[in-house]
Design an enzyme around this catalytic site. Sequence first.
Site, PDB file in Angstrom:
ATOM      1  N   ASP A 324       0.851  -1.183   0.000  1.00 23.67           N
ATOM      2  CA  ASP A 324       0.000   0.000   0.000  1.00 23.67           C
ATOM      3  C   ASP A 324       0.889   1.236   0.000  1.00 23.67           C
ATOM      4  O   ASP A 324       1.954   1.238   0.627  1.00 23.67           O
ATOM      5  CB  ASP A 324      -0.894   0.029   1.242  1.00 23.67           C
ATOM      6  N   GLU A 365       0.429  17.766  10.262  1.00 25.75           N
ATOM      7  CA  GLU A 365       0.550  18.774   9.218  1.00 25.75           C
ATOM      8  C   GLU A 365       1.135  20.063   9.777  1.00 25.75           C
ATOM      9  O   GLU A 365       2.006  20.693   9.172  1.00 25.75           O
ATOM     10  CB  GLU A 365      -0.817  19.056   8.581  1.00 25.75           C
ATOM     11  N   ALA A 395     -14.433  20.769  11.801  1.00 28.22           N
ATOM     12  CA  ALA A 395     -15.025  20.300  10.548  1.00 28.22           C
ATOM     13  C   ALA A 395     -15.913  21.364   9.924  1.00 28.22           C
ATOM     14  O   ALA A 395     -16.037  21.452   8.699  1.00 28.22           O
ATOM     15  CB  ALA A 395     -15.826  19.023  10.793  1.00 28.22           C
ATOM     16  N   ASP A 535      -4.452  -4.094   6.847  1.00 29.08           N
ATOM     17  CA  ASP A 535      -4.969  -3.970   8.215  1.00 29.08           C
ATOM     18  C   ASP A 535      -6.492  -3.878   8.285  1.00 29.08           C
ATOM     19  O   ASP A 535      -7.071  -4.010   9.354  1.00 29.08           O
ATOM     20  CB  ASP A 535      -4.350  -2.760   8.926  1.00 29.08           C
TER      21      ASP A 535
END
EC number: 7.2.2.6
Length: 697
Positions: A324, A365, A395, A535
């Site tokens: 991945d 970040e 959000a 996973d």
Amino acid sequence: MMRPVVVKEKRVNESHIHAVEDEVRQAKTMDRDIVKHAMKQSVAKLNPKVMIKNPIMFVVEIGFVITFILSFFPSHSSSIPGWFNITVSLILLFTVLFANFAEALAEGRGKAQADSLKQSKKDVFANVVKENGEIVQVSATDLRKDDVVIVKQGEMIPSDGEVIKGLASVDESAITGESAPVIKEAGGDFCSVTGGTMVVSDEITIVITSNPGESFIDKMISLVEGAARQKTPNEIALNTVLTSLTLIFLIVVVTLPIFTNYLGFQIDTAVLVALLVCLIPTTIGGLLSAIGIAGMDRVTKFNVLAMSGKAVEAAGDINTIILDKTGTITFGNRMAHTLLPVGNETIEQVGKWAAISSVLDETPEGRSVIEYVQAKSISYNRELAEQGEFIPFKAETRMSGVDLQDGTKVRKGAVGSVIEWVRSQGGTIPKDVNQKADFISKEGGTPLVVAVDNRIYGLIYLKDTVKPGMRERFEQLRQMGIKTVMCTGDNPLTAATIAKEAGVDEFVAECKPEDKIAVIKAEQDKGKLVAMTGDGTNDAPALAQADVGLAMNSGTTAAKEAANMIDLDSNPTKIIEVVGIGKQLLMTRGALTTFSIANDIAKYFAIIPAMFTLAIPQMEALNIMKLTSPLSAILSALLFNAVIIPLLIPLAMKGIAYKPMSSNALLGRNLLIYGLGGVIVPFIGIKVIDMIVGLFI
């Protein structure tokens, strides 16, 4: 002011040193205990019911019994002195004991790990939620699959399960050895919890997924103890070949007296037994089980749980690895890649305000922005930001930032959200903002706009950064003849960029879970063995399809059940180390087999002339080692045959040194070292032993 700090550091260092010293002492004590136990087991394994499982060493044990009997009841026609029979029998006994010790030592290491795991299985109680909502406290041993349990802060998770409500930090150090707690929450791929781990914050409700004796720790204990260790196909095949060789040499030795009688002389039974033991591949026969067990042990030391030895061997034969992108090849966290100023602004201005907006931002970040600005030597006022009021990301707003004490408002966030916020402040939007945001998006990155009050300064280009050293690791795999395939949900342009930067051989863009199965099957149809990591529940079918499926311990129960290996550290890149361990296991077995068979050449030149020189004087020409006497030659060959087993135990346990290279180069290297070495070493060893033995007979 500084003195207390120095004292504190000194105390910390001293305590750390004492802790390390304690660990070293405990390790030495454990090693001594393992060796003592292995010595006892080497005697216990003399039981014929146990020995018959190893046909080669069983033949040696029978030889010991025969020569031991002859020591007390010698043949009337024998010309061999009585001490020779007892000496041969003792050498054969120690040959068997050394082989048993090698196997017992390997098993002892596994049992020591199992004991430490058993200590983590403490008697705990669980708060079971009944159907009527009543909470009843029961012993963890009484829990059954589908029971619902509440686990609070400071409590031990009683059994394996999945979080169905809540979020908590869980200390998994008892299982993984990693002290940092991990977050477990309902839903998603991080809902699986393991019995024996501790909730260190908050509260979660879990549904039990295993019955007593079927938990993850129970499986680990069973596997590392090796109580039900199954021999791998390669091990069985090699054992069959070695047993066949033993049978052939047994027939040769049994029929040999017929020919010697025809030639007019007899060979004593003890000499025939010595010949047989020197002919059969006792070295690899004595170390074969230890090599397999030690291979499993090395995987366990990497914090990887292999469900069978077959999985470890398969890893050594892998041709293709499916990886991945996110979390395996890249960090999985979007990192600051570059800064793009808009209008007439400069990079320094963008960097200054981007850093100020990120000083109090603890997200990956935010930290990456600070690291980028510092790396570019862009100055900013950290204290100014620290004195301000942090505005966390939400959000609803899709922005974060800081309100400074002088009233200045600094924001960074999604393009649309920041543009709307700037307009609400009465500002104007530079024409190239959307253009540069589109450029970043097309590259597969994430654009964040940086604004101060009513003014936009520029954009932060967030990129999922390739982990350091990945290109070199993939180059090593390429040298080993292993192809790497990266699977990612990114668009083809972004996927190609990451693939080129990381150095993978192929990539599959816009990849869905079912696409992974198709890639695996396509490789398997070409006759290749495939490994992959995963996973999530959606990875389970592909993990089951792969020849080696490495599931993350932090993943779902479905993924762990589908895989044949589980990484307790949940580090997807560890598949590369697992492949290396598998190759090391196969190479160790092959190298020691080569060494064992090559040994026989020197033994032939020692024992054959000793047997036939008296009857056939011309055979003296084969005595190229100029050994002292026939009896000395036979004893020297037998002693070398016995002593070489314990000398090779460290190599069998540790595995031979492995360097990434092609199969042909690897074969040539091992033939040179262990093939040629297997011929030369016995010549030297037998000659040295003969010189010593010659002093006594």
